[in-house]
Enzyme design. Structure first.
Site, PDB file in Angstrom:
ATOM      1  N   ILE A 107       3.112  16.518  -5.892  1.00 55.16           N
ATOM      2  CA  ILE A 107       1.815  16.274  -5.654  1.00 55.16           C
ATOM      3  C   ILE A 107       1.137  15.174  -6.449  1.00 55.16           C
ATOM      4  CG2 ILE A 107       0.770  18.041  -7.050  1.00 55.16           C
ATOM      5  CD1 ILE A 107      -0.490  17.809  -3.579  1.00 55.16           C
ATOM      6  N   THR A 108       1.802  15.103  -7.535  1.00 54.04           N
ATOM      7  CA  THR A 108       0.885  13.754  -8.458  1.00 54.04           C
ATOM      8  C   THR A 108       1.467  12.526  -8.207  1.00 54.04           C
ATOM      9  OG1 THR A 108       2.752  13.943 -10.119  1.00 54.04           O
ATOM     10  CG2 THR A 108       0.782  15.359 -10.490  1.00 54.04           C
ATOM     11  N   ARG A 148       0.935   3.063  -5.233  1.00 53.79           N
ATOM     12  CA  ARG A 148       2.174   3.116  -5.584  1.00 53.79           C
ATOM     13  C   ARG A 148       2.481   2.849  -7.162  1.00 53.79           C
ATOM     14  NH1 ARG A 148       7.618   4.120  -4.474  1.00 53.79           N
ATOM     15  NH2 ARG A 148       8.468   2.379  -3.115  1.00 53.79           N
ATOM     16  N   SER A 172      16.160   9.322   1.898  1.00 48.51           N
ATOM     17  CA  SER A 172      15.788   8.106   1.266  1.00 48.51           C
ATOM     18  C   SER A 172      16.844   7.036   2.286  1.00 48.51           C
ATOM     19  CB  SER A 172      15.734   7.830  -0.157  1.00 48.51           C
ATOM     20  OG  SER A 172      15.805   6.383  -0.252  1.00 48.51           O
ATOM     21  N   GLN A 225       2.785   9.197  -5.291  1.00 42.32           N
ATOM     22  CA  GLN A 225       2.123   8.483  -4.181  1.00 42.32           C
ATOM     23  C   GLN A 225       2.233   9.204  -3.007  1.00 42.32           C
ATOM     24  OE1 GLN A 225       2.786   3.996  -2.543  1.00 42.32           O
ATOM     25  NE2 GLN A 225       4.341   5.555  -1.499  1.00 42.32           N
ATOM     26  N   TYR A 276      20.715   7.528  -8.051  1.00 39.99           N
ATOM     27  CA  TYR A 276      19.553   8.062  -7.201  1.00 39.99           C
ATOM     28  C   TYR A 276      19.983   8.108  -5.811  1.00 39.99           C
ATOM     29  CZ  TYR A 276      15.215   7.800  -4.279  1.00 39.99           C
ATOM     30  OH  TYR A 276      14.256   8.044  -3.376  1.00 39.99           O
ATOM     31  N   GLU A 281      17.790   4.622   0.924  1.00 37.54           N
ATOM     32  CA  GLU A 281      18.752   4.182  -0.213  1.00 37.54           C
ATOM     33  C   GLU A 281      20.154   4.795  -0.075  1.00 37.54           C
ATOM     34  OE1 GLU A 281      18.846   2.606  -3.517  1.00 37.54           O
ATOM     35  OE2 GLU A 281      17.598   1.201  -2.450  1.00 37.54           O
ATOM     36  N   ASP A 329       8.673  23.697 -11.753  1.00 37.81           N
ATOM     37  CA  ASP A 329       9.583  22.574 -12.018  1.00 37.81           C
ATOM     38  C   ASP A 329      10.801  22.418 -11.498  1.00 37.81           C
ATOM     39  OD1 ASP A 329      11.251  20.527 -13.772  1.00 37.81           O
ATOM     40  OD2 ASP A 329       9.927  20.558 -15.194  1.00 37.81           O
TER      41      ASP A 329
HETATM   42  P1  NAP Z   1       6.544   8.925  -6.973  1.00 43.71           P
HETATM   43  O1  NAP Z   1       5.314   8.538  -6.787  1.00 43.71           O
HETATM   44  O2  NAP Z   1       7.584   8.601  -7.864  1.00 43.71           O
HETATM   45  O3  NAP Z   1       6.415  10.540  -7.250  1.00 43.71           O
HETATM   46  C1  NAP Z   1       7.442  11.660  -7.554  1.00 43.71           C
HETATM   47  C2  NAP Z   1       6.977  12.739  -7.784  1.00 43.71           C
HETATM   48  O4  NAP Z   1       7.839  13.609  -8.366  1.00 43.71           O
HETATM   49  C3  NAP Z   1       5.944  13.024  -8.951  1.00 43.71           C
HETATM   50  O5  NAP Z   1       4.862  13.822  -8.571  1.00 43.71           O
HETATM   51  C4  NAP Z   1       6.567  13.679  -9.999  1.00 43.71           C
HETATM   52  O6  NAP Z   1       5.911  14.589 -11.009  1.00 43.71           O
HETATM   53  C5  NAP Z   1       7.498  14.629  -9.460  1.00 43.71           C
HETATM   54  N1  NAP Z   1       8.523  15.078 -10.417  1.00 43.71           N
HETATM   55  C6  NAP Z   1       9.181  14.341 -11.064  1.00 43.71           C
HETATM   56  N2  NAP Z   1      10.253  15.056 -11.824  1.00 43.71           N
HETATM   57  C7  NAP Z   1       9.935  16.409 -11.518  1.00 43.71           C
HETATM   58  C8  NAP Z   1      10.378  17.768 -11.656  1.00 43.71           C
HETATM   59  N3  NAP Z   1      11.292  17.963 -12.642  1.00 43.71           N
HETATM   60  N4  NAP Z   1       9.834  19.091 -11.198  1.00 43.71           N
HETATM   61  C9  NAP Z   1       8.935  18.621 -10.242  1.00 43.71           C
HETATM   62  N5  NAP Z   1       8.448  17.427  -9.692  1.00 43.71           N
HETATM   63  C10 NAP Z   1       8.712  16.409 -10.408  1.00 43.71           C
HETATM   64  O7  NAP Z   1       7.229   9.223  -5.636  1.00 43.71           O
HETATM   65  P2  NAP Z   1       6.899   8.712  -4.281  1.00 43.71           P
HETATM   66  O8  NAP Z   1       6.915   7.377  -3.952  1.00 43.71           O
HETATM   67  O9  NAP Z   1       5.866   9.764  -3.782  1.00 43.71           O
HETATM   68  O10 NAP Z   1       7.946   9.337  -3.324  1.00 43.71           O
HETATM   69  C11 NAP Z   1       8.112  10.727  -2.865  1.00 43.71           C
HETATM   70  C12 NAP Z   1       9.419  11.138  -2.571  1.00 43.71           C
HETATM   71  O11 NAP Z   1       9.914  10.706  -1.299  1.00 43.71           O
HETATM   72  C13 NAP Z   1      10.555  11.117  -3.726  1.00 43.71           C
HETATM   73  O12 NAP Z   1      11.370  12.114  -3.539  1.00 43.71           O
HETATM   74  C14 NAP Z   1      11.202   9.846  -3.286  1.00 43.71           C
HETATM   75  O13 NAP Z   1      12.283   9.755  -3.955  1.00 43.71           O
HETATM   76  C15 NAP Z   1      11.236   9.875  -1.710  1.00 43.71           C
HETATM   77  N6  NAP Z   1      11.107   8.596  -1.111  1.00 43.71           N
HETATM   78  C16 NAP Z   1      10.078   7.667  -1.494  1.00 43.71           C
HETATM   79  C17 NAP Z   1      10.096   6.594  -0.747  1.00 43.71           C
HETATM   80  C18 NAP Z   1       9.087   5.487  -0.732  1.00 43.71           C
HETATM   81  O14 NAP Z   1       9.345   4.245  -0.477  1.00 43.71           O
HETATM   82  N7  NAP Z   1       8.136   5.810  -1.547  1.00 43.71           N
HETATM   83  C19 NAP Z   1      10.965   6.302   0.321  1.00 43.71           C
HETATM   84  C20 NAP Z   1      12.037   7.098   0.501  1.00 43.71           C
HETATM   85  C21 NAP Z   1      12.142   8.419  -0.164  1.00 43.71           C
HETATM   86  P3  NAP Z   1       5.035  14.273 -12.397  1.00 43.71           P
HETATM   87  O15 NAP Z   1       3.680  13.858 -12.292  1.00 43.71           O
HETATM   88  O16 NAP Z   1       5.174  15.438 -13.083  1.00 43.71           O
HETATM   89  O17 NAP Z   1       6.013  13.171 -12.870  1.00 43.71           O
HETATM   90  O1  G4F Z   2      10.294  -1.597  -5.153  1.00 41.63           O
HETATM   91  P1  G4F Z   2      11.830  -0.977  -5.795  1.00 41.63           P
HETATM   92  O2  G4F Z   2      12.146  -0.680  -7.014  1.00 41.63           O
HETATM   93  O3  G4F Z   2      12.315  -0.049  -4.563  1.00 41.63           O
HETATM   94  P2  G4F Z   2      13.590   0.607  -4.092  1.00 41.63           P
HETATM   95  O4  G4F Z   2      14.922   0.467  -5.111  1.00 41.63           O
HETATM   96  O5  G4F Z   2      13.888  -0.366  -2.859  1.00 41.63           O
HETATM   97  O6  G4F Z   2      13.344   1.882  -4.021  1.00 41.63           O
HETATM   98  C1  G4F Z   2      12.266   2.713  -3.423  1.00 41.63           C
HETATM   99  O7  G4F Z   2      12.537   2.689  -1.771  1.00 41.63           O
HETATM  100  C2  G4F Z   2      13.518   3.671  -1.614  1.00 41.63           C
HETATM  101  C3  G4F Z   2      13.609   3.751  -0.260  1.00 41.63           C
HETATM  102  O8  G4F Z   2      14.665   2.694   0.294  1.00 41.63           O
HETATM  103  C4  G4F Z   2      13.156   4.925  -2.196  1.00 41.63           C
HETATM  104  F1  G4F Z   2      13.990   5.983  -1.923  1.00 41.63           F
HETATM  105  C5  G4F Z   2      13.128   5.000  -3.779  1.00 41.63           C
HETATM  106  O9  G4F Z   2      12.498   6.200  -4.120  1.00 41.63           O
HETATM  107  C6  G4F Z   2      11.770   3.842  -3.896  1.00 41.63           C
HETATM  108  O10 G4F Z   2      10.748   4.236  -3.732  1.00 41.63           O
HETATM  109  O11 G4F Z   2      12.792  -2.536  -5.510  1.00 41.63           O
HETATM  110  C7  G4F Z   2      12.841  -3.096  -3.916  1.00 41.63           C
HETATM  111  C8  G4F Z   2      13.684  -4.195  -4.208  1.00 41.63           C
HETATM  112  C9  G4F Z   2      15.161  -4.428  -4.974  1.00 41.63           C
HETATM  113  O12 G4F Z   2      15.957  -4.712  -4.173  1.00 41.63           O
HETATM  114  C10 G4F Z   2      14.992  -4.648  -6.264  1.00 41.63           C
HETATM  115  O13 G4F Z   2      16.073  -5.256  -6.857  1.00 41.63           O
HETATM  116  O14 G4F Z   2      13.004  -5.136  -5.161  1.00 41.63           O
HETATM  117  C11 G4F Z   2      14.003  -5.956  -5.841  1.00 41.63           C
HETATM  118  N1  G4F Z   2      13.184  -6.295  -7.073  1.00 41.63           N
HETATM  119  C12 G4F Z   2      13.175  -7.772  -7.550  1.00 41.63           C
HETATM  120  N2  G4F Z   2      12.525  -7.864  -8.624  1.00 41.63           N
HETATM  121  C13 G4F Z   2      12.529  -5.653  -8.143  1.00 41.63           C
HETATM  122  C14 G4F Z   2      12.203  -6.483  -9.188  1.00 41.63           C
HETATM  123  N3  G4F Z   2      12.260  -4.335  -8.014  1.00 41.63           N
HETATM  124  C15 G4F Z   2      11.546  -3.904  -9.202  1.00 41.63           C
HETATM  125  N4  G4F Z   2      11.153  -2.746  -9.373  1.00 41.63           N
HETATM  126  N5  G4F Z   2      10.981  -4.648 -10.049  1.00 41.63           N
HETATM  127  C16 G4F Z   2      11.377  -6.157 -10.102  1.00 41.63           C
HETATM  128  O15 G4F Z   2      10.831  -6.753 -10.971  1.00 41.63           O
END
Ligand code: NAP
Ligand code: G4F
Length: 341
Positions: free
Chosen positions: A10-11, A193, A134, A13, A158, A136, A57
């Site tokens: 919940i905390t 984000r 994901s 994005q 991951y 990924e 947790d």
């Molecule tokens: P985020 O902003 O990094 O949020 C991650 C959340 O997980 C935070 O609320 C964090 O809480 C919680 N968390 C971490 N460790 C935990 C634990 N031990 N027990 C319970 N909660 C825990 O991620 P998001 O971008 O919102 O993504 C949400 C989900 O979608 C994630 O599972 C991510 O892998 C997946 N996802 C994201 C994307 C994307 O592009 N954003 C794409 C595909 C899948 P704390 O505040 O306690 O650290």
């Molecule tokens: O923004 P990123 O760190 O996201 P990434 O690795 O694609 O993962 C995110 O999306 C996934 C869904 O496909 C989620 F599952 C995951 O939890 C997360 O939300 O990196 C995106 C791209 C990568 O290819 C990375 O190598 O950006 C490239 N990049 C280039 N310079 C960088 C940077 N990434 C980051 N974080 N920082 C840089 O300076």
């Protein structure tokens, strides 16, 4: 009576956008929060005053059982994870425990609290479960665009942990008849984000440079391509998936792909800056194994759920740059700030 939803993460994005959406839909929304003094909880309390909090947790099975018993949810959204890919190489075991095993613990909490066994499967009125899978998992992609049938080849601890959670969700559906689905979501972004992800790092970098607070932005691989959408649209998709008559997995993305270089060009351009004067390529920011190209085929979600993204890549980048210009011009700190736009 209002339907009840329990959200892990919940905390984060997505947790914030999903909670807002479910509150608008009339749900009683509960968020699982961890730690005895988690600083990010104040952000939830400010932005999402109607969300109720329950401690728990993903590392602690008993706490998840207690949370499910207390909340008695109709729907559980498992968004909690170690979600930053580079961190998964540094803390691979923790990533496996939270991002992978956490899914098992949440499914077990639901199974045990619902009295489901292999011989006595889930009946009607059961708790519905959403797993945050994901893109990924596709990793070194076998085909483009990627759909629900594209094989997985994860490229990071991951991605491997997410793949475990994905198959486990499918397995609980098949073994116990549980309503358990995975959304295979491509990258989605917003002004909320985390600052470590590339889109936000770029929008913050642009804002700092524009305001004279920095004179360069260090980035890694500029050639990687992602399918970037707006997080609010993707939260809506999560909810739609749990309303479908049958539990099925869906790919969610825009169907367009852009390189990090194109992202940088668009973001600096939105602030009237020439990126080539400021961006420094840093080999230290490259990953041990890269995911070179992600591009979604979201046809199933469009035809079966009626889901469509509403924000284009260009609108998303402009929205993030504008939000960070406002945040920094007002003296806000993206790492500390407790007021999310
Ligand atoms: P985020 O902003 O990094 O949020 C991650 C959340 O997980 C935070 O609320 C964090 O809480 C919680 N968390 C971490 N460790 C935990 C634990 N031990 N027990 C319970 N909660 C825990 O991620 P998001 O971008 O919102 O993504 C949400 C989900 O979608 C994630 O599972 C991510 O892998 C997946 N996802 C994201 C994307 C994307 O592009 N954003 C794409 C595909 C899948 P704390 O505040 O306690 O650290
Ligand atoms: O923004 P990123 O760190 O996201 P990434 O690795 O694609 O993962 C995110 O999306 C996934 C869904 O496909 C989620 F599952 C995951 O939890 C997360 O939300 O990196 C995106 C791209 C990568 O290819 C990375 O190598 O950006 C490239 N990049 C280039 N310079 C960088 C940077 N990434 C980051 N974080 N920082 C840089 O300076």
């Amino acid at each position: 009576m209002a339907r009840r939803a329990l959200i892990t993460g919940i905390t984060g994005q997505d947790g914030s956008y999903l909670a807002e959406h479910l509150l608008r839909e009339g749900y009683e929304v509960w968020g699982l929060v961890r730690g005895q003094a988690n600083p990010r909880v104040s952000r939830v309390r400010q932005l999402l005053q109607d969300v109720r909090l329950v401690r728990g947790d993903l590392l602690d099975q008993g706490s998840l059982i207690s949370a499910v018993e207390k909340v008695q949810p109709d729907e559980v959204y498992n968004l909690g994870a170690i979600s930053f890919v580079p961190m998964s190489w540094e803390q691979a075991e923790l990533t496996a425990e939270v991002t992978g095993m956490g899914v098992l613990r949440m499914l077990e909490a639901i199974r045990v609290c619902s009295g489901i066994t292999a011989s006595r499967g889930a009946g009607s009125g059961q708790i519905r479960f959403y797993q945050a899978s994901s893109s990924e998992m596709f990793g070194q992609v076998r085909e483009t665009p990627q759909n629900e049938r594209t094989p997985f080849h994860p490229r990071s601890p991951y991605g491997v942990a997410k793949t475990y959670g994905h198959f486990l969700t499918q397995n609980y559906r098949e073994s116990y008849g549980m309503y358990a689905v995975s959304g295979i979501l491509f990258n989605h972004e917003s002004p909320r984000r985390g600052a470590e992800f590339v889109t936000r790092k770029v929008s913050l970098g642009v804002a700092r440079i524009k305001l004279g607070l920095a004179d360069e932005l260090r980035l890694g691989n500029l050639e990687a391509r992602r399918d970037w959408g707006f997080a609010g649209d993707y939260a809506r998709a999560m909810h739609m998936m749990l309303q479908a008559a049958e539990p099925e997995d869906y790919v969610i993305g825009t169907g367009r792909t852009q390189s990090v270089r194109e992202l940088v060009e668009a973001a600096f351009g939105a602030a009237g800056l020439d990126w080539e004067r400021y961006v420094v390529c840093d080999q230290a920011l490259h990953r041990p194994a890269e995911v070179d190209l992600l591009c979604a085929d979201p046809k199933k979600a469009r035809t079966q759920l009626g889901w469509e993204p509403t924000v284009t890549f260009e609108e998303l980048v402009a929205m993030m740059v504008e939000a960070d210009l406002n945040l920094l011009a007002g003296g806000g700190d993206p790492h500390q700030d407790s007021s999310w736009p």
